[in-house]
Design an enzyme around this catalytic site. Structure first.
Site: not given
Ligand SMILES: *Cc1c(COP(=O)(O)O)cnc(C)c1O
Length: 424
Positions: A144, A239, A267
């Site tokens: 994701y 990521d 985050k």
């Molecule tokens: C949560 C998440 C995102 C997206 O971040 P948001 O602040 O919710 O848009 C992207 N990559 C990873 C790995 C995530 O866990």
């Protein structure tokens, strides 16, 4: 557990907000439960709208590594708020946070702040395409990277190379350049590069997969990705929206000693406020406007409140004992696994740093396909009975629990006691 107020709020919310929530997983549909509304959060505990105290194992899906409402973070936010909440002009804390991120991760020489992880990955993809002049991108099935169109691809008919939109609203053309491979499958990635040797701009990977539940990279997997990207001139994008500042202060890349070309954050670096960032090699980052031609902007990017919260959080983490937390989480997870095994259910609990997922299966877990074979019914039973006893865990078999430095030995003991009472 009292749920009347939560229930009433949820009923009303569903008339006003799609599904009653502002982000789908919060609705707890995977476990056929209603969400608990939260009124207050301190340290490792939440208070529900009905006034019940619960131990938080979810950590707001990642940001709360120092615990909720940490006094230093709260103070920084309050002080910043009193100085005004947005300027539309640069401020000193943006420079300080950039400096902190760059010094924590050697691969990040320059960084650009945005407002969410989604924005970070979308912007990093645009940059990678702009710099390489290539359009294709590789991501992993079940990985994701936020809800940007290009990332919302599903695997079509089991073939690693064929992707279809993962949601209505994304044109087929938008994901036509998104190539998919199973996580941990270096051979599949190699095949993609061999099929399109000079068309792949970037490979996006969660270095430790955290959005299909927690799946660890097999030894050599990340290094293999690094080698393939270098060989074919594609950018390796880690990521680290979950893993950044969580797997270690230097993220997953510090822990596994791999240098990606670009990294995305979110985050934790916002300290609980809406922040994302992307950064990497200076020669790449200099292509971003206004220094370069790849456009990306944001009215609230580098927001003074968010920068203050992020800085205060990193300041705490910089001096935190990650090894000690990991050792405590390890001991907790081992005991939890033992308790559940003794009940005769198939279970395994992959974990690293302060992350873990309870999977009800004994089959090896390598990728999204293997995660999908885990027992959902057992998970639902486990989740509901834990929550009933005040243990607030990730409400899906495909999500990771995210613990914090605020979790006490008593919190762990209470969770283990709750697990002992679960009846399958
Ligand atoms: C949560 C998440 C995102 C997206 O971040 P948001 O602040 O919710 O848009 C992207 N990559 C990873 C790995 C995530 O866990």
């Amino acid at each position: 557990m009292h749920t009347k107020r939560s229930h009433d709020l949820f009923v009303h919310a569903q008339e006003l907000i799609p599904g009653g929530v502002n982000s789908p997983v919060r609705a707890c549909r995977n476990v056929h439960a209603d969400p608990l509304f939260i009124a207050d959060a301190k340290g490792s505990h939440l208070t529900t709208a009905d006034g019940d105290d619960v131990i938080d194992f979810l950590g707001s899906w990642g940001p709360m590594l120092v615990g909720h409402a940490h006094p230093a973070v709260t103070e920084a936010i309050c002080k910043a708020a009193a100085r005004g909440t947005s300027y539309g002009a640069p401020c000193e804390d943006e420079v300080r946070l950039a400096e902190e991120v760059c010094s924590a991760l050697p691969s990040v020489e320059m960084v650009r702040m945005v407002n969410s992880g989604t924005e970070a990955t979308m912007s990093a993809l645009r940059l990678a395409r702009g710099v390489t002049g290539r359009d294709k991108m590789i991501k992993f099935i079940g990985g994701y990277h936020g809800h940007g169109d290009a990332f919302l691809a599903s695997a079509g008919s089991g073939v690693a190379t064929f992707s279809i939109p993962g949601t209505p609203g994304v044109p087929a053309a938008t994901v036509a350049d998104t190539l998919l491979a199973p996580y941990n499958d270096l051979g599949a990635v190699k095949e993609l590069f061999e099929a399109w040797p000079d068309q792949i701009a970037a490979l996006f990977v969660e270095p430790v997969a955290g959005n299909m539940g927690l799946i660890l990279p097999q030894p050599g997997f990340l290094r293999g990705l690094r080698e393939l990207c270098s060989k074919y001139g594609a950018l390796l994008v880690f990521d680290e929206v979950i893993t950044g500042f969580r797997l270690s202060y230097g993220g997953a890349q510090g822990r596994f000693d791999i240098m990606p070309d670009l990294t995305t954050f979110g985050k934790i670096i916002g300290g609980g406020l809406p922040v994302g960032a992307y950064g990497g090699r200076a020669d790449l980052m200099r292509h971003i406007a206004p220094e370069g031609e790849v456009y990306q902007a944001g009215t609230l990017s580098g927001n003074p409140l968010a920068m203050a919260a992020g800085l205060a959080t990193l300041n705490i983490l910089k001096h935190a004992d990650y090894d000690a937390l990991e050792a405590r989480v390890h001991a907790f997870v081992e005991e939890l696994q033992e308790i559940l095994r003794e009940k005769g259910v198939p279970v395994q609990i992959p974990h690293i740093a302060s992350l873990f997922t309870v999977y009800f299966t004994e089959a090896p877990l390598m990728d999204f396909a293997s995660v999908q074979t885990t027992d959902q019914k057992l998970f639902e039973t486990f989740y509901k009975q834990m929550r009933e006893q005040g243990i607030f865990m990730a409400p899906s078999a495909f999500e990771a629990n995210m613990l914090s430095f605020a979790h006490s030995d008593e919190d762990f003991a209470r969770a283990l006691d709750a697990a002992r009472n679960v009846k399958f």
